[in-house]
Design a protein around this motif. Structure first.
Motif, short mmCIF file in Angstrom:
data_model
loop_
_atom_site.label_atom_id
_atom_site.label_comp_id
_atom_site.label_asym_id
_atom_site.label_seq_id
_atom_site.Cartn_x
_atom_site.Cartn_y
_atom_site.Cartn_z
N TYR A 285 0.84 -1.20 0.00
CA TYR A 285 0.00 0.00 0.00
C TYR A 285 0.87 1.26 0.00
O TYR A 285 0.57 2.24 -0.70
N THR B 263 2.21 1.73 -3.62
CA THR B 263 1.27 2.05 -4.70
C THR B 263 0.26 3.12 -4.33
O THR B 263 -0.23 3.82 -5.21
N ARG C 11 -2.66 2.41 -3.37
CA ARG C 11 -3.95 1.83 -3.75
C ARG C 11 -4.18 0.56 -2.93
O ARG C 11 -3.35 -0.35 -2.95
N ARG C 12 -5.29 0.51 -2.25
CA ARG C 12 -5.58 -0.64 -1.40
C ARG C 12 -5.90 -1.88 -2.23
O ARG C 12 -5.45 -2.98 -1.90
N ASP C 13 -6.69 -1.72 -3.29
CA ASP C 13 -7.03 -2.88 -4.12
C ASP C 13 -5.78 -3.46 -4.80
O ASP C 13 -5.62 -4.68 -4.87
N ARG D 71 -9.37 -0.08 -14.18
CA ARG D 71 -9.74 0.03 -12.77
C ARG D 71 -8.75 0.85 -11.96
O ARG D 71 -9.06 1.27 -10.84
N TYR D 72 -7.56 1.08 -12.50
CA TYR D 72 -6.54 1.83 -11.78
C TYR D 72 -6.23 3.18 -12.42
O TYR D 72 -5.19 3.78 -12.13
N GLN E 69 -8.26 5.86 -12.18
CA GLN E 69 -8.72 6.90 -11.26
C GLN E 69 -8.04 6.73 -9.90
O GLN E 69 -7.91 5.61 -9.40
N PRO E 70 -7.58 7.82 -9.29
CA PRO E 70 -6.91 7.70 -7.98
C PRO E 70 -7.89 7.33 -6.88
O PRO E 70 -9.08 7.64 -6.94
N GLU E 71 -7.37 6.67 -5.85
CA GLU E 71 -8.19 6.30 -4.71
C GLU E 71 -8.28 7.47 -3.72
O GLU E 71 -7.45 8.38 -3.76
N PRO E 72 -9.27 7.46 -2.86
CA PRO E 72 -9.36 8.53 -1.84
C PRO E 72 -8.13 8.54 -0.96
O PRO E 72 -7.66 7.49 -0.50
N ARG F 203 -1.56 12.22 4.50
CA ARG F 203 -1.75 12.52 3.08
C ARG F 203 -0.50 13.17 2.47
O ARG F 203 -0.11 12.85 1.35
#
Length: 413
Positions: free
Chosen positions: A172, A175, A177-179, A227-228, A230-233, A241
């Motif tokens: 995490y 990247t 990204r959690r997914d 699916r990747y 768009q950025p994740e929150p 942050r």
């Protein structure tokens, strides 16, 4: 009216030392006293001092961290808790000290029904990069005996349960990204199950899986997946942050080097070997990454503080992973799919070859040469209109040849 005496607290530096000795991050300690991690940071730096019920809870928690675990709890005997997180061959590991025989008391004064009393003794929570502890010394002999008879599936499940929580948090940080972090760890373990005889004989199976997960997570092809795109929150905290943004702006090799050395705690030679670079190049990457982080976040110029903030950032989100049987099942289905695809491709190739052999000519047939233009021959001319004499001759022939005396008739003899 008498004023109650103020609960004494250790100095700010001692507060931080006790927390680190107990193996707690600022976020974990803040959750125990029901405050924010920024408040704990202010308490440990001396910028502010807790008051009232929070001061009592904070003092009680620090006292529980400082006292040795040789007594007994209200429910019975209390076993010593070990918070040691060092590894063999690990150099440059910051912020991890031994805490033999420490206890952590969880007190939340803001919750109803507590009354400021401790809720009992609990074990310190593991760090974000620390894997599950090995079996206790009382059961070590039994565990060694049982390990001889483990099936491959049981050994794989044990390795998966041992490594997955820390690996998901590490990927995490690589990247953001959690997914993708969960997918990278699962793909690494699927690859490990496909090559289990090799992984089982490896001196460091956890390092083998970690390298595979990091390489999959840092693959540049993920940017082309829908699916990747768009950025994740981002994390809710401003400090987290900002740190994650600085990490993601580092080049992938520098980011991985910083994570392995200052986050996981590997030594410089081990980091160089895992990133497939020379020791000198790895040292340069590490220094450049630290300078970049310190330029953006000056409070993280200390490697110990950086290690702690990386652990806090990795522990912010709830990163879940699949069960070991599900990972093994996906790996086996993938292996069956590619095996059947290879068999189908081989059969198609054999059929195409057989058809070619059946329809191909068995002897040499010379090609027909292209035509050549013959020169000197006049071109064919179409007949033109008949002259007057020719028309008269044609009319006479049509009239006389069929009925005239000029017609020859056979004579019988």
């Amino acid at each position: 009216m008498t004023r109650s005496p103020v609960t004494p607290l250790p100095p700010p530096a001692e507060r931080r030392r006790l927390r680190e000795a107990g193996g707690l991050t600022r976020a974990q300690l803040a959750e125990r006293v029901c405050v924010r991690p920024e408040t704990v940071r202010a308490w440990e730096s001396g910028r502010s001092t807790p008051r009232g019920r929070r001061r009592e809870a904070y003092a009680k928690l620090l006292a529980g961290l400082a006292e040795p675990a040789e007594g007994t709890t209200d429910a019975g005997t209390r076993a010593p808790v070990s918070g040691r997180r060092s590894r063999e061959g690990r150099r440059g590991l910051h912020g991890r000290q031994e805490a033999e025989g420490t206890t952590v008391v969880t007190v939340c004064p803001d919750r109803p029904g507590d009354g400021g009393q401790g809720g009992g003794t609990v074990l310190p929570e593991p760090s974000a990069f620390t894997q599950a502890p090995p079996p206790s010394s009382a059961r070590s002999a039994t565990a060694r005996e049982d390990s001889r008879y483990l099936t491959p599936a049981q050994a794989f499940d044990a390795l998966y349960s041992f490594c997955t929580p820390a690996l998901v948090r590490q990927t995490y940080l690589l990247t953001g990204r959690r997914d993708l972090a969960r997918e990278s760890v699962e793909r690494a373990f699927q690859l490990a199950w496909d090559r289990w005889p090799e992984v089982a004989r490896d001196p460091d199976p956890a390092g083998w899986v970690r390298a595979a997960a990091h390489e999959w997570a840092l693959s540049p092809w993920h940017r082309y997946r829908r699916r990747y795109r768009q950025p994740e929150p981002p994390p809710p905290d401003d400090d987290d942050r900002a740190l994650l943004d600085v990490l993601l702006h580092l080049p992938p090799p520098y980011r991985r080097t910083l994570l392995l050395y200052d986050g996981v705690g590997l030594g410089l030679p081990e980091t160089a070997a895992e990133t497939e670079a020379s020791t000198r190049a790895t040292a340069g990457r590490l220094l450049h990454a630290r300078e970049t982080v310190a330029a953006q976040l000056p409070e993280l110029s200390d490697p110990r503080e950086l290690h702690e903030r990386l652990a806090e950032l990795a522990a912010t989100g709830r990163l879940r992973s699949a069960d070991p049987p599900a990972v093994r099942g996906r790996s086996e289905r993938r292996a069956r799919f590619w095996t059947r695809a290879a068999i189908a491709f081989t059969v198609a190739l054999i059929g195409t070859t057989a058809l070619t052999l059946r329809t191909a000519p068995t002897r040499y047939e010379p090609p027909v040469p292209p035509g050549e233009t013959v020169r000197g021959v006049p071109p064919r001319v179409a007949p033109g209109p008949l002259s007057e004499d020719e028309r008269e001759l044609r009319a006479r022939l049509r009239e006389e040849l069929s009925q005239g005396p000029e017609r020859l008739t056979p004579q019988a003899r």
